[in-house]
Design a protein around this motif. Structure first.
Motif, PDB file in Angstrom:
ATOM      1  N   ARG A  78      26.425 -10.515 -37.740  1.00 30.84           N
ATOM      2  CA  ARG A  78      25.538  -9.702 -38.581  1.00 30.84           C
ATOM      3  C   ARG A  78      24.413  -9.077 -37.757  1.00 30.84           C
ATOM      4  NH1 ARG A  78      23.091 -12.571 -43.774  1.00 30.84           N
ATOM      5  NH2 ARG A  78      25.331 -12.722 -44.170  1.00 30.84           N
ATOM      6  N   ALA A  79      23.819  -9.893 -36.882  1.00 30.80           N
ATOM      7  CA  ALA A  79      22.729  -9.386 -36.050  1.00 30.80           C
ATOM      8  C   ALA A  79      23.231  -8.321 -35.080  1.00 30.80           C
ATOM      9  CB  ALA A  79      22.080 -10.539 -35.288  1.00 30.80           C
ATOM     10  N   LYS A 120      32.809  -8.554 -29.811  1.00 32.83           N
ATOM     11  CA  LYS A 120      32.151  -9.808 -29.439  1.00 32.83           C
ATOM     12  C   LYS A 120      33.083 -10.673 -28.593  1.00 32.83           C
ATOM     13  CE  LYS A 120      30.539 -14.175 -31.365  1.00 32.83           C
ATOM     14  NZ  LYS A 120      30.257 -14.962 -32.581  1.00 32.83           N
ATOM     15  N   LEU A 121      34.351 -10.781 -28.999  1.00 30.34           N
ATOM     16  CA  LEU A 121      35.314 -11.574 -28.236  1.00 30.34           C
ATOM     17  C   LEU A 121      35.458 -11.046 -26.818  1.00 30.34           C
ATOM     18  CD1 LEU A 121      38.176 -12.183 -30.852  1.00 30.34           C
ATOM     19  CD2 LEU A 121      36.363 -13.752 -30.149  1.00 30.34           C
ATOM     20  N   ARG A 151      25.795  -6.347 -35.468  1.00 30.05           N
ATOM     21  CA  ARG A 151      26.133  -5.131 -36.218  1.00 30.05           C
ATOM     22  C   ARG A 151      24.891  -4.290 -36.495  1.00 30.05           C
ATOM     23  NH1 ARG A 151      29.467  -5.296 -41.930  1.00 30.05           N
ATOM     24  NH2 ARG A 151      30.071  -3.092 -42.013  1.00 30.05           N
ATOM     25  N   GLY A 152      23.823  -4.960 -36.901  1.00 33.21           N
ATOM     26  CA  GLY A 152      22.586  -4.246 -37.182  1.00 33.21           C
ATOM     27  C   GLY A 152      21.977  -3.621 -35.939  1.00 33.21           C
ATOM     28  N   GLN A 153      22.022  -4.356 -34.819  1.00 34.55           N
ATOM     29  CA  GLN A 153      21.431  -3.844 -33.589  1.00 34.55           C
ATOM     30  C   GLN A 153      22.246  -2.691 -33.013  1.00 34.55           C
ATOM     31  OE1 GLN A 153      18.472  -5.120 -32.671  1.00 34.55           O
ATOM     32  NE2 GLN A 153      18.313  -3.453 -31.172  1.00 34.55           N
ATOM     33  N   LEU A 154      23.580  -2.772 -33.135  1.00 37.75           N
ATOM     34  CA  LEU A 154      24.431  -1.678 -32.665  1.00 37.75           C
ATOM     35  C   LEU A 154      24.149  -0.395 -33.446  1.00 37.75           C
ATOM     36  CD1 LEU A 154      27.821  -3.571 -32.189  1.00 37.75           C
ATOM     37  CD2 LEU A 154      26.530  -2.396 -30.393  1.00 37.75           C
ATOM     38  N   TRP A 208      21.829  -8.260 -24.607  1.00 41.59           N
ATOM     39  CA  TRP A 208      21.478  -8.701 -25.963  1.00 41.59           C
ATOM     40  C   TRP A 208      21.554 -10.223 -26.063  1.00 41.59           C
ATOM     41  CZ3 TRP A 208      19.675  -7.726 -30.730  1.00 41.59           C
ATOM     42  CH2 TRP A 208      20.073  -8.551 -31.778  1.00 41.59           C
ATOM     43  N   SER A 209      22.604 -10.809 -25.504  1.00 39.28           N
ATOM     44  CA  SER A 209      22.782 -12.255 -25.547  1.00 39.28           C
ATOM     45  C   SER A 209      21.669 -12.970 -24.797  1.00 39.28           C
ATOM     46  CB  SER A 209      24.143 -12.632 -24.957  1.00 39.28           C
ATOM     47  OG  SER A 209      24.301 -14.031 -24.910  1.00 39.28           O
TER      48      SER A 209
END
Length: 256
Positions: free
Chosen positions: A20-21, A43-44, A23-26, A10-11
């Motif tokens: 936010r992005a 994320k961390l 969360r939506g993609q997950l 994804w990165s």
């Protein structure tokens, strides 16, 4: 979708790990509703896997500084540390000044000449090119001391700090942060250089826009010659300024 390596893919695809992005993609890919805190923790962990742990990144700083010095001759890079409670040196701050900017930032003629001597050692063609341009056009050490603009604060730092890419970089480990900022500055300089090549006037676009606007306004002004290069300027028979063409200055009338 295979969960292994999802964050890294994804990165690489989007160039961001925005909460936010993510969360939506997950939700879209795995049909789940993770909380913001869950996404943040994930994320961390993903950043640690992708970019390395925080301690590892700080350990790389000195190597990073040496690499910058090799590829940017004459640049100044200082890493400051402080003694921690465990009697080990801890990172405090880093100062980076690229050599390419030193000549323009020089505020004293002696410093300017020293920087130019350094350029001569590195590349005489560059020195010749710079010598063809009056330093009064690009080095602070030769700027005139009187004001030529009524703007006292240009907020350039705030513009950079508010940039989305910079905000994204702030959440990255130190090594990744510095590299993202370096690339950001490099890209900005390259884009500005390209814009300058396309520009067709002797003054910048913003100043040109202001002058064009003021030129339109000046159509309502009437200049009354007093002699010796002095003019009274009025609008609707109301005096607004005294202009001295020889002295190249302008004084507003009392009460204006």
């Amino acid at each position: 979708m295979d969960e292994d390596g999802w964050f890294e893919r994804w990165s690489q695809r989007t160039g961001t790990l925005d909460i936010r992005a993510l969360r939506g993609q997950l939700t879209k890919d795995f049909v789940i509703q993770p909380s913001r805190s869950q996404v943040y923790k994930a994320k961390l962990k993903a950043c640690e896997i992708i970019e390395g742990s925080l301690s590892t990144q700080y350990e790389k700083l000195w190597d990073y500084a040496e690499e910058l010095k090799k590829t940017n001759h004459g640049s100044t890079i200082v890493i400051d540390t402080k003694l921690g409670h465990d009697d080990k040196n801890k990172f405090k701050r880093i100062y980076i000044s690229f050599n390419a900017c030193k000549q323009a930032r020089s505020t004293k003629v002696d410093d300017f000449q020293t920087c130019m001597a350094e350029i001569k050692k590195l590349n005489e063609k560059t020195l010749k090119w710079l010598n063809e341009i009056s330093p009064s056009q690009w080095s602070k050490s030769f700027f005139l001391v009187y004001l030529k603009c009524d703007m006292t604060l240009n907020n350039l730092c705030e513009i950079v700090n508010g940039d989305n890419e910079v905000l994204e970089a702030r959440s990255s480990p130190i090594y990744s942060l510095l590299e993202m900022l370096r690339i950001k500055i490099m890209n900005r300089k390259a884009s500005r250089r390209a814009e300058i090549k396309r520009w067709y006037k002797n003054i910048g676009p913003k100043i040109s826009e202001i002058l064009d606007l003021e030129a339109k306004k000046s159509g309502y002004f009437v200049a009354h010659w007093e002699g010796r290069g002095h003019y009274h300027v009025s609008i609707n028979q109301t005096p607004i300024a005294m202009v001295n063409l020889k002295g190249k200055n302008c004084t507003a009338e009392s009460g204006i």
